[in-house]
Design an enzyme around this catalytic site. Structure first.
Site, PDB file in Angstrom:
ATOM      1  N   GLU A 181       6.428  53.546 -16.946  1.00 21.96           N
ATOM      2  CA  GLU A 181       6.451  54.819 -16.249  1.00 21.96           C
ATOM      3  C   GLU A 181       6.492  55.927 -17.287  1.00 21.96           C
ATOM      4  O   GLU A 181       7.321  55.900 -18.205  1.00 21.96           O
ATOM      5  CB  GLU A 181       7.653  54.949 -15.316  1.00 21.96           C
ATOM      6  CG  GLU A 181       7.677  56.290 -14.599  1.00 21.96           C
ATOM      7  CD  GLU A 181       8.841  56.465 -13.645  1.00 21.96           C
ATOM      8  OE1 GLU A 181       8.897  57.516 -12.969  1.00 21.96           O
ATOM      9  OE2 GLU A 181       9.703  55.569 -13.580  1.00 21.96           O
ATOM     10  N   ASN A 185       4.525  60.581 -12.327  1.00 23.28           N
ATOM     11  CA  ASN A 185       4.902  61.330 -11.131  1.00 23.28           C
ATOM     12  C   ASN A 185       4.074  62.597 -11.020  1.00 23.28           C
ATOM     13  O   ASN A 185       3.704  63.206 -12.038  1.00 23.28           O
ATOM     14  CB  ASN A 185       6.382  61.713 -11.190  1.00 23.28           C
ATOM     15  CG  ASN A 185       7.289  60.502 -11.090  1.00 23.28           C
ATOM     16  OD1 ASN A 185       7.767  60.179 -10.023  1.00 23.28           O
ATOM     17  ND2 ASN A 185       7.509  59.824 -12.205  1.00 23.28           N
ATOM     18  N   GLU A 227       2.771  58.334  -8.686  1.00 26.04           N
ATOM     19  CA  GLU A 227       3.958  58.179  -7.850  1.00 26.04           C
ATOM     20  C   GLU A 227       4.224  59.490  -7.125  1.00 26.04           C
ATOM     21  O   GLU A 227       4.299  60.552  -7.742  1.00 26.04           O
ATOM     22  CB  GLU A 227       5.168  57.793  -8.710  1.00 26.04           C
ATOM     23  CG  GLU A 227       5.004  56.452  -9.401  1.00 26.04           C
ATOM     24  CD  GLU A 227       6.235  56.056 -10.209  1.00 26.04           C
ATOM     25  OE1 GLU A 227       7.185  56.876 -10.258  1.00 26.04           O
ATOM     26  OE2 GLU A 227       6.237  54.957 -10.783  1.00 26.04           O
ATOM     27  N   ASP A 272       7.606  56.904  -4.374  1.00 30.48           N
ATOM     28  CA  ASP A 272       8.796  56.938  -5.229  1.00 30.48           C
ATOM     29  C   ASP A 272      10.033  57.298  -4.407  1.00 30.48           C
ATOM     30  O   ASP A 272       9.945  57.907  -3.341  1.00 30.48           O
ATOM     31  CB  ASP A 272       8.587  57.969  -6.334  1.00 30.48           C
ATOM     32  CG  ASP A 272       9.561  57.793  -7.481  1.00 30.48           C
ATOM     33  OD1 ASP A 272      10.272  56.764  -7.514  1.00 30.48           O
ATOM     34  OD2 ASP A 272       9.611  58.692  -8.346  1.00 30.48           O
ATOM     35  N   GLU A 329      14.370  50.635  -9.339  1.00 30.83           N
ATOM     36  CA  GLU A 329      14.738  51.545 -10.419  1.00 30.83           C
ATOM     37  C   GLU A 329      16.230  51.415 -10.719  1.00 30.83           C
ATOM     38  O   GLU A 329      17.021  51.051  -9.843  1.00 30.83           O
ATOM     39  CB  GLU A 329      14.450  52.994 -10.031  1.00 30.83           C
ATOM     40  CG  GLU A 329      13.012  53.272  -9.663  1.00 30.83           C
ATOM     41  CD  GLU A 329      12.830  54.706  -9.212  1.00 30.83           C
ATOM     42  OE1 GLU A 329      12.116  55.431  -9.920  1.00 30.83           O
ATOM     43  OE2 GLU A 329      13.391  55.093  -8.176  1.00 30.83           O
TER      44      GLU A 329
END
Length: 811
Positions: free
Chosen positions: A577, A635, A667, A697, A754
């Protein structure tokens, strides 16, 4: 009656000095005028008819003095001044003082003055007339001695008028200062302009009146015509000024009047604070009505106006006489409340407003609910001028709306548009527009500013100490687009597991040894993953970042950190990520949460998105050249999804770098999905057609419905760390995580957990059938070059001794 009582009241702490001054003034006046007054009875028979006409007009005119709106009664215009000054010039001080005293008694009765106030006013005028008489005596002699007014007489009369004004205004200003505690010069200056114009005009009209009396007593009443004209002009001017400070709909003070009132109250409360008085705080409350637009849209503006009038009546009835209610426009009101001791007092004022708005307002038989959001700013804590208090009250009001609360007190952390953040936004724009990763190119870093004073600790956007170097920056839970995952120190009673965790994290590993000590290799347990040490040191602090330091000379700028995503069943690293980091040349490491919050409120967000996508796709190309096929997830902001620009940009970059689309994943948060589902879905569908994967997310923290999971082209859901962190100790969190995994599995979606920070959570996720995990248990976010070194030494191991795992979609 209440207003009259307040005007005639004297604060208890000032009774002694004030009444001492009043008494001294009365005694002085008696001493100065006793002689002339004693000889007056014998002179009455010789006084002409002109005198009696002037005396009668003086008393009659003072029966209705002109009091300017918003002024104290000490600033009232008394027409008797014109006649008594003329009497002084023509017939001496005894007659003038007697007539002036009679006029003061009449005006005091009309204005409902108490006895001491009437006595002081009479004494004040007596002293002023005595001073003017002394100046006239210093002149060439009696004015109009030969029925003519000479230049020397005119100068003497002008001097007498000045003496009259100085004595009268000086005595009144001193009385006001002793009564209210006001400082000397502001007290004198506040009404000086008005008094000079009004009183000066009346005094200088007196010689004209004397000249008219010398010619014929019948001319004296004609003076009333210009006097009345001046009176009407003064009233009209004052009325216009007063109306300019009022809201025409509700009759409440408007913004202009509010500014004047707050400035005056700030001055007074500053003096109270300087004197150590406990009630030296002032509160400005900003009120925004809820659902008022719905009333206007449904029932029309006429009903909306009536509702505003009803609300204004309720507010003025609910608040005390010391509180000022103003309407700022639209459905916004403000309240100024002084004499407070702190926040609790201000909240009590706000509670009265809330109660006043709690009951529905009946209009045409229809009860209308009208609540409100209230923001509070206090002087001097939250600002020392009107503009600052107003802005901070506005910030607090919007904070209350955002939190679905009724009342909020200003807090600096809620101020997303502070001067500091605007400066941060400007610096961010310069970095992005410069096209360089090094902001030193646009802002040289002064020596020593890369570290915090004293310790060298990096500073975040709000000035708080933040971890630096390769540490993961703590981020408050919430909107975390491109932000870091907040970690916490992991300590386990099993020393073996502690060694495994230390070996997994390059920063934590280096914290346990000195620079000249080789890193020990952890044992190789049969049921736990193994890692070998990284190629070199990457930081100088503990795993939780409590002892991090900013290395002097370390490059500043926008960089991307990458946190590995590991397939739990096999231990294979399948992706990363991408997380945004910005090391500011003066402020150090900026909190990623603040960075995104500042950027996405402006057009800078578009530049930042383009920069991040360019960096991530370029990094995928470099990994491809090195033989790596890692997938990268990044993101995106809700602003990015409202247009198709991001889809075009990603498509062009993937083609230019010859990167397979499935190696990039975007995301989106549930909040972004719910902001504008139609436009977001259009952009997501375009990305899906390109071949870019879409992940949801922070799953479980928003308000999206299950139909979004069914209809959106999703490939992955990420279980929010707030649930994962507690699942090892909280059965409810564990049950929620298992339910999310089962739901996603039923829909054919990959699941990423996560915030995996310990072995027990890792094993529980495997048992629940979770596909991928990321967190400090595996590795912390790190720059691309350090990630390459970490991957070269990472050896995947499957969890052993676990049964019941199910087949899941491949990563």
């Amino acid at each position: 009656m209440e207003a009259a009582d307040l005007r005639n009241a004297v604060p208890p702490a000032r009774v002694g000095p004030f009444f001492g001054f009043v008494g001294a003034t009365v005694v002085l006046a008696v001493g100065l005028t006793a002689g002339p007054l004693a000889s007056l009875p014998g002179d009455l028979a010789t006084l002409p008819g002109a005198f009696w006409i002037m005396a009668a007009l003086a008393v009659v005119c003072d029966a209705r003095p002109f009091v300017p709106p918003g002024q104290r009664h000490s600033s009232a215009v008394f027409p008797s001044i014109c006649f008594t000054f003329a009497i002084l010039v023509a017939w001496g001080p005894g007659a003038a003082v007697a007539v002036q005293t009679a006029a003061v008694v009449v005006s005091g009765w009309r204005l409902r003055h108490v006895a001491w106030r009437t006595a002081f006013n009479a004494a004040q005028y007596a002293c002023a007339l005595a001073a003017a008489d002394e100046v006239i005596r210093l002149g060439p002699g009696s004015a109009f001695a030969d029925d003519r007014l000479h230049w020397t007489d005119a100068v003497a009369l002008a001097g007498a008028a000045v003496a009259w004004f100085v004595v009268s205004y000086g005595l009144v200003s001193m009385a006001v200062r002793l009564r209210f505690g006001d400082p000397w010069w502001p007290t004198v200056r506040r009404g000086l302009g008005f008094e000079l114009l009004a009183t000066g005009s009346l005094l200088l009209l007196a010689p004209v009146l004397v000249a008219a009396a010398r010619a014929s007593a019948a001319l004296i009443p004609l003076v009333l015509v210009p006097l009345f004209a001046v009176y009407r002009m003064a009233r009209l001017s004052a009325d216009q000024e007063h109306l300019a400070a009022l809201d025409p709909l509700t009759g409440l003070p408007n913004r202009k009047a509010l500014l004047t009132e707050v400035a005056e109250q700030i001055r007074r409360h500053a003096e109270r604070g300087a004197q150590g008085m406990p009630d030296g705080q002032l509160a400005l409350l900003l009120i925004d009505l809820d659902r008022f637009k719905n009333v206007n849209d449904a029932l029309g503006h006429a009903v909306g106006d009536r509702l505003l009038v009803a609300v204004s009546d309720r507010l003025t009835s609910a608040l005390g006489s010391r509180d000022m209610v103003a309407r700022l426009g639209g459905d916004e009101f403000a309240v100024v409340s002084g004499g407070l001791t702190g926040v609790d007092d201000a909240r009590r004022v706000a509670d009265r407003v809330v109660r006043a708005l709690a009951e529905p307002v009946p209009l045409d038989g229809l009860p209308l609910d009208v609540g409100g959001s209230i923001g509070i700013a206090l002087f001097p804590e939250h600002g020392e001028d009107f503009a600052t208090l107003m802005r901070h009250a506005d910030v607090a009001m919007y904070d209350a709306k955002h939190r679905n609360d009724t009342v909020a007190v200003y807090a600096a952390e809620s101020d997303h548009n502070s001067a500091e953040r605007l400066g941060l936004l400007a610096d961010l724009r310069r970095v992005l527009e410069s096209g360089t990763t090094d902001p030193l190119a646009f802002h040289p870093t002064p020596a020593g500013t890369a570290t915090a004073a004293g310790t060298g600790a990096a500073r975040g956007g709000d000035g708080a100490a933040l971890p630096a170097g390769d540490d993961d920056t703590p981020v408050p839970q919430g909107s975390r687009r491109w932000g870091g995952r907040r970690g916490r120190p992991t300590t386990h009673p099993d020393e073996l597991i502690n060694q495994i965790i230390t070996g997994a994290d390059p920063v934590r590993r280096r914290a346990g040894r000195t620079d000249d000590t080789p890193a020990p290799r952890p044992p190789e347990p049969a049921s736990a993953p193994e890692w070998t040490p990284p190629a070199g040191p990457v930081g100088s602090g503990t795993a939780d970042g409590t002892d991090q330091r900013v290395e002097v000379g370390e490059p500043c700028g926008i960089t991307m950190y990458y946190q590995p995503q590991v397939r739990i069943a096999t231990g294979e690293v399948v992706g990363v990520e991408a997380l945004l980091r910005w090391r500011h040349p003066r402020r150090g490491m900026v909190d990623p949460e603040e960075l995104i919050r500042v950027a996405e409120q402006s057009a800078v967000m578009r530049l930042l998105t383009r920069r991040v996508v360019d960096d991530v796709v370029g990094q995928l190309a470099r990994w491809s050249a090195a033989g790596s096929t890692l997938r990268a997830a990044l993101n995106v902001s809700v602003r990015d999804l409202h247009t198709g620009e991001i889809a075009d940009q990603i498509g062009d970059l993937l083609t230019r770098y010859a990167i397979r689309p499935d190696r990039l994943q975007l995301e989106i948060t549930e909040g972004a999905l719910m902001a504008d589902p139609r436009r977001v879905l259009d952009t997501i569908s375009r990305l899906h057609r390109i071949g870019v994967a879409i992940a949801l997310d922070d799953f479980g923290t928003g308000y999206s419905s299950l139909q979004h999971l069914r209809r959106l082209p999703l490939s992955e859901v990420k279980v929010d760390r707030s649930f994962v962190l507690g699942m090892a100790d909280d059965p409810d969190d564990a049950a929620i995580v298992r339910s999310m995994i089962e739901l996603a599995g039923a829909l054919g979606l990959r699941v990423v957990a996560e915030g995996v920070e310990d072995e027990r959570t890792w094993r529980l996720l495997h048992a629940a059938g979770c596909d991928l995990a990321q967190g400090w248990f595996y590795a912390r976010p790190m720059p691309a070059d350090e990630l390459t070194a970490w991957l070269a030494r990472y050896r995947p191991v499957r969890p052993a001794g676990v049964t019941g795992s199910r087949s899941r979609p491949s990563g």
